[in-house]
Design a protein around this motif. Structure first.
Motif, short mmCIF file in Angstrom:
data_model
loop_
_atom_site.label_atom_id
_atom_site.label_comp_id
_atom_site.label_asym_id
_atom_site.label_seq_id
_atom_site.Cartn_x
_atom_site.Cartn_y
_atom_site.Cartn_z
N THR A 20 -4.42 -1.44 -22.53
CA THR A 20 -3.87 -0.47 -22.08
C THR A 20 -2.27 -0.73 -21.43
OG1 THR A 20 -5.73 0.24 -21.02
CG2 THR A 20 -3.95 1.60 -20.44
N VAL A 21 -2.15 -1.78 -20.69
CA VAL A 21 -0.81 -1.96 -20.18
C VAL A 21 0.08 -2.54 -21.31
CG1 VAL A 21 0.09 -3.71 -18.69
CG2 VAL A 21 -1.96 -2.72 -17.87
N GLN A 65 0.85 -1.26 -0.01
CA GLN A 65 0.01 0.07 0.11
C GLN A 65 0.93 1.27 0.10
OE1 GLN A 65 -2.50 -0.57 3.59
NE2 GLN A 65 -4.16 -1.90 2.28
N TYR A 67 2.19 1.82 -3.47
CA TYR A 67 1.22 2.42 -4.49
C TYR A 67 0.92 4.04 -4.18
CZ TYR A 67 -3.34 3.63 -6.21
OH TYR A 67 -4.58 4.41 -6.66
N ARG A 68 1.04 4.31 -2.62
CA ARG A 68 0.79 5.59 -2.49
C ARG A 68 2.00 6.60 -3.04
NH1 ARG A 68 -0.86 4.03 3.11
NH2 ARG A 68 -3.15 4.08 3.23
N LEU A 94 1.99 6.85 -6.67
CA LEU A 94 0.66 7.57 -7.09
C LEU A 94 1.23 9.34 -6.92
CD1 LEU A 94 -2.07 7.77 -8.44
CD2 LEU A 94 -2.96 7.50 -5.92
N ILE A 137 -7.90 12.11 -7.93
CA ILE A 137 -7.56 10.33 -7.56
C ILE A 137 -6.90 10.39 -6.23
CG2 ILE A 137 -6.24 8.45 -8.51
CD1 ILE A 137 -7.10 9.37 -11.22
N LEU A 138 -5.77 11.10 -6.02
CA LEU A 138 -4.73 11.09 -4.99
C LEU A 138 -5.62 11.37 -3.56
CD1 LEU A 138 -1.69 11.02 -5.01
CD2 LEU A 138 -1.98 13.41 -4.81
N ALA A 157 -5.66 13.75 -11.69
CA ALA A 157 -4.72 13.40 -10.95
C ALA A 157 -4.90 13.65 -9.32
CB ALA A 157 -3.30 13.48 -11.19
N ALA A 203 -6.11 2.92 -0.16
CA ALA A 203 -5.28 2.02 -0.88
C ALA A 203 -5.08 0.90 0.26
CB ALA A 203 -3.98 2.81 -0.95
N LEU A 260 -8.04 -3.50 -19.97
CA LEU A 260 -6.94 -2.92 -19.29
C LEU A 260 -5.81 -3.53 -19.65
CD1 LEU A 260 -7.81 -2.28 -15.54
CD2 LEU A 260 -6.93 -0.63 -16.90
N LYS A 261 -5.83 -4.58 -20.03
CA LYS A 261 -4.74 -5.47 -20.53
C LYS A 261 -4.10 -4.76 -21.86
CE LYS A 261 -4.70 -9.62 -18.34
NZ LYS A 261 -5.01 -11.27 -18.32
N LEU A 277 1.68 2.66 -16.65
CA LEU A 277 1.66 1.13 -16.60
C LEU A 277 1.30 0.50 -15.41
CD1 LEU A 277 3.97 -1.03 -19.08
CD2 LEU A 277 3.04 -1.63 -16.84
N PHE A 323 -5.68 17.35 -16.70
CA PHE A 323 -4.72 16.15 -16.11
C PHE A 323 -4.44 16.27 -14.56
CE2 PHE A 323 -1.40 13.18 -15.25
CZ PHE A 323 -1.84 12.22 -16.16
N ILE A 324 -4.09 17.32 -14.23
CA ILE A 324 -3.91 17.43 -12.79
C ILE A 324 -4.92 17.65 -11.90
CG2 ILE A 324 -2.72 19.32 -11.32
CD1 ILE A 324 -0.73 17.50 -12.99
N HIS A 365 -7.90 11.20 -18.35
CA HIS A 365 -8.07 10.72 -19.69
C HIS A 365 -8.37 11.81 -20.79
CE1 HIS A 365 -9.13 6.20 -18.51
NE2 HIS A 365 -7.90 6.52 -18.25
N LEU A 377 1.11 0.22 -23.33
CA LEU A 377 2.12 1.31 -22.79
C LEU A 377 3.46 0.46 -22.67
CD1 LEU A 377 -0.21 2.61 -19.60
CD2 LEU A 377 1.07 4.00 -21.70
N LYS A 410 -7.94 8.13 -3.46
CA LYS A 410 -7.71 6.82 -3.17
C LYS A 410 -6.69 6.93 -1.89
CE LYS A 410 -8.63 4.36 -7.29
NZ LYS A 410 -8.04 3.70 -8.38
N TRP A 411 -6.07 7.80 -1.40
CA TRP A 411 -4.94 7.78 -0.42
C TRP A 411 -5.15 6.85 0.69
CZ3 TRP A 411 -0.23 9.45 -1.19
CH2 TRP A 411 0.57 9.38 -0.04
N ASN A 412 -6.44 7.12 1.23
CA ASN A 412 -6.91 6.29 2.42
C ASN A 412 -7.26 5.10 1.90
OD1 ASN A 412 -5.98 8.25 4.18
ND2 ASN A 412 -8.04 9.36 4.15
#
Lengths: 240, 238
Positions: free
Chosen positions: B11-12, A147, A150-151, A154, B230-231, B227, B238, B8-9, A197, B223-224, B103, B15, B234-236
């Motif tokens: 995408t991966v 975790q 990841y943080r 990110l 998301i940050l 992002a 994760a 998603l594969k 990726l 984008f920023i 995106h 990339l 998703k931070w907590n």
């Protein structure tokens, strides 16, 4: 370079390992290191991030600060030996690099350059810490390490993207284009693609865990090649 | 086929393919300087039609990267459309929107590169002081003065070039060019690249118009924003 300054730089090699005893004991090293960076900034009248010596030194400082932020609540941390070893290796690299004295070239005197370079190296430090957490996860399978990786990745990715944007604004003002086709730019994009990726691969079923943790380690190797290898081996717009 | 673009594969692996292609490019660029030397001096489509097509091996990485980016673009659009069309709940609204904002920002930046590669112009030339040069759109650039700024140690600390732009015979813009200080007029930028002071001061100027610049900035801002969302979200988690 004054003797006292060199002496205090040497002191960092003694202070940083104190974090092996307790994470928060890294604070004296960070304070001294931060003061040396500021002192250098005032002495030369410019952001002290020009040349390998300055930038490696700043990378070590950013790595130490990121480590403290991520493991603040830990008494003693298994990441400590790896992080401190990495910091000392980077500091040693900084020490043997030539000192860049004097004022900045005119084209570098802009806030866009300063933001570009500061955010770049903070993100490099976060990618480095992500690699350390990846190694720990591969060894111990602790969910916390995965975790934290990841943080770190990110946050590093967001800051790296911002650094690229500021670099683009600066390039547009300096050279009339936000993008130049040079090997350095290609490698910078490789770093960006790689962490894109990484963030997408984490969502693919079956890839989470060890494969993604290993990617976080490979990512930092790419970062270091982009920073050191490309500068040494290839010509680019990042030469002044 | 839709599943392929939605995966998603895809995408991966795309990339990953782009990483390999750019790696190849970073090797081929310095190895074939004669081919890539003019890449930054002219519009990209012009470079492709005049140089790249004549050297398909040396420029192979570039053509492959275009194919990779095209696949990534379709993949991004299909994934985002699918995500937006899916069932919504109030609880995950921001978490589902944030990647789509990233995106859209990414697609705007690609659009910026596309517009900048094919349209606009990129001109370079030398202009002595008190002389003028013709520009597209019935404009004229006049160099009024050129002054290098040198400190007490003899180091160059800056420069200042006074220029005036005329359009249809009317004086429409004037300014002082310096390091990181171009003069913009209706999407056109005038830059002082270097100068020569030997007999008569001569400015080596560049005049650009990049219709993609706005989209690059707009896409970057999106984008920023995405992002950062998301940050924070998703931070907590994760």
């Amino acid at each position: 370079m004054p003797f006292s300054f060199t002496l205090m730089e040497t002191l960092l090699f003694i202070l940083y390992p104190a974090a092996l005893l307790r994470v928060r004991l890294i604070i004296p090293a960070l304070l001294l290191h931060g003061w040396l960076v500021l002192d250098s900034a005032f002495r030369y009248g410019r952001v002290p991030l020009i040349g390998t010596r300055d930038t490696l030194g700043f990378l070590a400082l950013a790595l130490g600060a990121a480590f403290l932020a991520f493991r603040w609540n830990r008494k003693r941390d298994v990441a400590g030996p790896l992080v401190i070893a990495l910091i000392l290796a980077i500091l040693a690299g900084s020490w043997v690099s030539p000192v860049m004295r004097g004022p900045l070239p005119p084209v570098l005197r802009t806030i866009w350059f300063e933001l570009h370079v500061i955010l770049s190296f903070v993100s490099y430090a976060l990618f480095g810490l992500a690699a350390v957490f990846g190694i720990l996860f591969l060894r111990g399978n602790a969910v916390q390490d995965e975790q934290d990786q990841y943080r770190c990745a990110l946050l590093g990715y967001a800051l790296f993207s911002l650094a690229m944007i500021f670099g683009g604004i600066w390039a547009h003002l300096a050279w009339g284009t936000y993008w130049l086709w040079t090997p350095k730019e290609l490698w910078t994009t490789i770093v960006w693609f790689f962490y894109s990726l990484y963030l997408h691969a984490r969502l693919v079923r079956g890839w989470t865990g060890r494969p993604v943790a290993a990617m976080g380690i490979v990512g930092f190797l790419i970062v270091m090649f982009t920073y050191v290898g490309v500068g040494l081996l290839m010509k680019s717009s990042h030469e002044f | 086929m839709k599943n392929f673009f939605l995966s998603l594969k895809t995408t991966v692996w795309t990339l990953f393919g782009l990483i390999c292609i750019f790696f190849l490019g970073s090797y081929l660029m310095p190895a074939h300087r004669d081919v890539h030397g003019s890449m930054n001096d002219q519009l990209l489509f012009q470079w492709v039609s005049e140089t790249a097509v004549l050297h398909p091996w040396a420029a192979s990485w570039f053509f492959l990267s275009l194919a990779g980016l095209a696949l990534l673009t379709v993949n991004t659009v299909v994934c985002s459309v699918q995500a937006i069309r899916g069932k919504w709940s109030r609880a995950d609204f921001l978490l589902r929107m944030a990647p789509q904002i990233v995106h859209i920002g990414f697609l705007c930046i690609l659009l910026a590169h596309f517009l900048g590669a094919g349209w606009g112009y990129r001109l370079a030339g030398s202009l002595p002081v008190e002389m003028s040069a013709r520009l597209p759109d019935d404009r004229v650039l006049f160099l009024n003065d050129l002054r290098p700024q040198i400190d007490s140690r003899g180091s160059l600390t800056g420069w200042a070039a006074e220029v005036v732009i005329f359009e249809n015979g009317q004086r429409v813009a004037e300014g002082v060019l310096g390091p990181n200080e171009p003069l913009f007029y209706k999407g056109m930028g005038v830059y002082l690249k270097s100068f020569d002071l030997q007999d008569r001061p001569i400015a080596h100027l560049m005049v650009n118009r990049d219709p993609g610049a706005f989209w690059a900035l707009f896409g970057s801002a999106l984008f920023i924003v995405g992002a950062t969302m998301i940050l924070l979200l998703k931070w907590n988690r994760a």
